[in-house]
Design an enzyme around this catalytic site. Structure first.
Site, PDB file in Angstrom:
ATOM      1  N   GLU A  73      10.883   4.781  -1.701  1.00 30.72           N
ATOM      2  CA  GLU A  73       9.945   4.501  -0.607  1.00 30.72           C
ATOM      3  C   GLU A  73      10.471   3.435   0.361  1.00 30.72           C
ATOM      4  O   GLU A  73       9.698   2.800   1.070  1.00 30.72           O
ATOM      5  CB  GLU A  73       8.579   4.068  -1.160  1.00 30.72           C
ATOM      6  CG  GLU A  73       7.919   5.072  -2.078  1.00 30.72           C
ATOM      7  CD  GLU A  73       7.559   6.409  -1.412  1.00 30.72           C
ATOM      8  OE1 GLU A  73       7.961   6.644  -0.260  1.00 30.72           O
ATOM      9  OE2 GLU A  73       6.890   7.200  -2.086  1.00 30.72           O
ATOM     10  N   HIS A  92       3.415  -1.484  -3.303  1.00 37.43           N
ATOM     11  CA  HIS A  92       2.888  -0.117  -3.476  1.00 37.43           C
ATOM     12  C   HIS A  92       2.681   0.154  -4.953  1.00 37.43           C
ATOM     13  O   HIS A  92       3.523  -0.214  -5.780  1.00 37.43           O
ATOM     14  CB  HIS A  92       3.887   0.897  -2.903  1.00 37.43           C
ATOM     15  CG  HIS A  92       3.631   2.304  -3.326  1.00 37.43           C
ATOM     16  ND1 HIS A  92       2.449   2.961  -3.057  1.00 37.43           N
ATOM     17  CD2 HIS A  92       4.384   3.189  -4.024  1.00 37.43           C
ATOM     18  CE1 HIS A  92       2.503   4.181  -3.555  1.00 37.43           C
ATOM     19  NE2 HIS A  92       3.670   4.344  -4.166  1.00 37.43           N
ATOM     20  N   HIS A  94       0.279   2.915  -7.945  1.00 38.79           N
ATOM     21  CA  HIS A  94      -0.588   4.083  -8.161  1.00 38.79           C
ATOM     22  C   HIS A  94      -1.785   3.656  -9.006  1.00 38.79           C
ATOM     23  O   HIS A  94      -2.093   4.280 -10.018  1.00 38.79           O
ATOM     24  CB  HIS A  94       0.179   5.190  -8.885  1.00 38.79           C
ATOM     25  CG  HIS A  94       1.400   5.672  -8.168  1.00 38.79           C
ATOM     26  ND1 HIS A  94       2.279   6.571  -8.722  1.00 38.79           N
ATOM     27  CD2 HIS A  94       1.895   5.384  -6.931  1.00 38.79           C
ATOM     28  CE1 HIS A  94       3.257   6.811  -7.866  1.00 38.79           C
ATOM     29  NE2 HIS A  94       3.060   6.101  -6.770  1.00 38.79           N
ATOM     30  N   TYR A 113     -19.302  -5.848   0.975  1.00 38.93           N
ATOM     31  CA  TYR A 113     -18.725  -6.707   2.023  1.00 38.93           C
ATOM     32  C   TYR A 113     -17.240  -6.999   1.805  1.00 38.93           C
ATOM     33  O   TYR A 113     -16.485  -7.255   2.750  1.00 38.93           O
ATOM     34  CB  TYR A 113     -19.522  -8.007   2.154  1.00 38.93           C
ATOM     35  CG  TYR A 113     -19.208  -9.052   1.113  1.00 38.93           C
ATOM     36  CD1 TYR A 113     -19.866  -9.068  -0.114  1.00 38.93           C
ATOM     37  CD2 TYR A 113     -18.229 -10.014   1.346  1.00 38.93           C
ATOM     38  CE1 TYR A 113     -19.560 -10.016  -1.081  1.00 38.93           C
ATOM     39  CE2 TYR A 113     -17.917 -10.967   0.385  1.00 38.93           C
ATOM     40  CZ  TYR A 113     -18.585 -10.956  -0.826  1.00 38.93           C
ATOM     41  OH  TYR A 113     -18.268 -11.883  -1.776  1.00 38.93           O
ATOM     42  N   HIS A 155      -1.667  10.047  -3.647  1.00 44.22           N
ATOM     43  CA  HIS A 155      -0.495   9.263  -4.027  1.00 44.22           C
ATOM     44  C   HIS A 155      -0.854   7.893  -4.622  1.00 44.22           C
ATOM     45  O   HIS A 155      -0.614   7.658  -5.785  1.00 44.22           O
ATOM     46  CB  HIS A 155       0.412   9.133  -2.797  1.00 44.22           C
ATOM     47  CG  HIS A 155       1.735   8.518  -3.056  1.00 44.22           C
ATOM     48  ND1 HIS A 155       2.870   8.788  -2.311  1.00 44.22           N
ATOM     49  CD2 HIS A 155       2.131   7.617  -3.990  1.00 44.22           C
ATOM     50  CE1 HIS A 155       3.878   8.093  -2.788  1.00 44.22           C
ATOM     51  NE2 HIS A 155       3.459   7.374  -3.800  1.00 44.22           N
ATOM     52  N   TYR A 210     -10.767 -17.182   3.630  1.00 46.70           N
ATOM     53  CA  TYR A 210     -10.973 -16.383   2.425  1.00 46.70           C
ATOM     54  C   TYR A 210      -9.863 -15.346   2.308  1.00 46.70           C
ATOM     55  O   TYR A 210      -9.514 -14.697   3.285  1.00 46.70           O
ATOM     56  CB  TYR A 210     -12.324 -15.678   2.504  1.00 46.70           C
ATOM     57  CG  TYR A 210     -12.775 -15.205   1.166  1.00 46.70           C
ATOM     58  CD1 TYR A 210     -13.425 -16.053   0.289  1.00 46.70           C
ATOM     59  CD2 TYR A 210     -12.487 -13.910   0.737  1.00 46.70           C
ATOM     60  CE1 TYR A 210     -13.797 -15.625  -0.963  1.00 46.70           C
ATOM     61  CE2 TYR A 210     -12.866 -13.476  -0.511  1.00 46.70           C
ATOM     62  CZ  TYR A 210     -13.516 -14.335  -1.354  1.00 46.70           C
ATOM     63  OH  TYR A 210     -13.886 -13.919  -2.600  1.00 46.70           O
TER      64      TYR A 210
HETATM   65  P1  13P Z   1      10.643   4.393  -6.954  1.00 48.35           P
HETATM   66  O1  13P Z   1      10.932   4.172  -8.429  1.00 48.35           O
HETATM   67  O2  13P Z   1      11.771   5.168  -6.282  1.00 48.35           O
HETATM   68  O3  13P Z   1      10.308   3.106  -6.263  1.00 48.35           O
HETATM   69  O4  13P Z   1       9.402   5.378  -6.821  1.00 48.35           O
HETATM   70  C1  13P Z   1       8.159   5.061  -7.368  1.00 48.35           C
HETATM   71  C2  13P Z   1       7.040   5.517  -6.501  1.00 48.35           C
HETATM   72  O5  13P Z   1       5.936   5.046  -6.700  1.00 48.35           O
HETATM   73  C3  13P Z   1       7.254   6.503  -5.446  1.00 48.35           C
HETATM   74  O6  13P Z   1       6.144   6.570  -4.603  1.00 48.35           O
END
Ligand code: 13P
Length: 228
Positions: A73, A92, A94, A113, A155, A210
Site C-alpha cells: 500500500e 492502515h 483491518h 458526537y 477492505h 481534544y
Molecule cells: P502489506 O503487508 O503489503 O503491507 O499488506 C497488508 C495490507 O493490509 C494490504 O492492504
C-alpha cells in the site's frame, strides 16, 4: 528531528501496539512516517512480532526504496503524506468493526458526537479498488478530504496523525465508534446529530485541544492548571 534509528524503533513499538490493542493481526496493516526527503514504511507481508527496526523500508516520493520490499500500500501512504502537510503518520489496518461497516460501504454518520474526532460530521467510506493500486489511493484521498480518517470499502480503515501516538489513538477511536455504530444499528438506524451541533462539537474539540485538534488560542473557557 529524532534520529532515524529511534524513529525505526518507535515504528516497531507502534506496530506491536496495533496488534496488542486488537486493531490488527497477521500480516494485515501498514504504517508510515514522514522523514526528510521521503518516508519510512513497514515492509510487505512481515508479521509485526518478527519485524525489527532494520526491516523498516526507506522510500522517496518518487517510489524508489532502500531495503526490503515496501508495503503493497505504499502508493496511498506516499500520496497522503505528499498531499497532507498537516499530518506525518499514516496508519492502515483491518480492524473488525470498521471493516464490518466498510464491507457494507457505510459511512459513519454523526450518530455519536465522537465522530467529530476525525474532523467532520462523517467518517466517509472510500469506494472499493484492488489493494495496492493507484485507484485505491485515489479513492482514499477523496474520502480523506478535510478528515483525519476514512473507511476503505470492503477492505479496512486509514487513520492519520501528527505522530505515531496520535494516529494509533485515532485508529482505536474509529474502531470503537464503528463498534458502537454496529451495536446501535441492531436497534434500528440511530438518530443523527444535526450539522450545527457537530459544528459546536468540533469547535469544542478545537478549543479543548481534544484528540488531535490544534492547540487553543486565546480561549478563556478551558480549565487551567493552578500555579500553586
Ligand atoms: P502489506 O503487508 O503489503 O503491507 O499488506 C497488508 C495490507 O493490509 C494490504 O492492504
Amino acid at each position: 528531528m529524532k534520529d532515524i534509528q529511534s524513529i525505526r524503533q518507535e515504528m516497531v513499538t507502534t506496530c506491536r501496539k496495533m496488534n496488542e490493542s486488537g486493531i490488527n493481526q497477521g500480516t494485515a496493516g501498514n504504517l508510515s512516517i514522514r522523514i526528510d526527503n521521503g518516508f519510512l514504511i513497514t515492509p510487505s507481508s512481515l508479521p509485526y512480532d518478527d519485524m525489527q527496526p532494520d526491516d523498516i523500508v526507506e522510500m522517496g516520493f518518487d517510489g524508489t526504496y532502500l531495503g526490503r520490499r515496501p508495503s503493497s500500500e505504499w502508493r496511498f501512504h506516499r500520496d497522503i503524506l505528499a498531499q497532507r502537510e498537516d499530518i506525518n503518520v499514516v496508519l492502515h489496518c483491518h480492524s473488525l468493526y470498521a471493516t464490518t461497516l466498510a464491507c457494507h460501504h457505510r459511512t459513519i454518520p454523526s450518530f455519536h458526537y465522537m465522530t467529530g474526532v476525525a474532523g467532520g460530521n462523517t467518517i466517509r467510506c472510500a469506494g472499493y479498488a484492488t489493494f495496492g493500486t493507484q485507484a485505491l489511493s485515489d479513492n482514499a484521498l477523496t474520502a480523506l478530504e478535510d478528515r483525519l480518517a476514512c473507511l476503505l470499502g470492503q477492505h479496512g480503515q486509514i487513520s492519520l496523525g501528527k505522530d505515531f501516538a496520535a494516529a494509533l489513538w485515532l485508529a482505536i477511536e474509529v474502531e470503537t465508534l464503528s463498534r458502537m455504530y454496529v451495536q446501535a444499528l441492531t436497534l434500528g438506524e440511530p438518530p443523527i446529530l444535526p450539522d450545527d451541533e457537530m459544528e459546536r462539537v468540533i469547535e469544542q474539540m478545537r478549543r479543548m485541544s481534544y484528540g488531535q485538534a490544534p492547540d487553543p488560542e486565546g480561549s478563556n473557557e478551558v480549565a487551567r492548571p493552578r500555579n500553586s
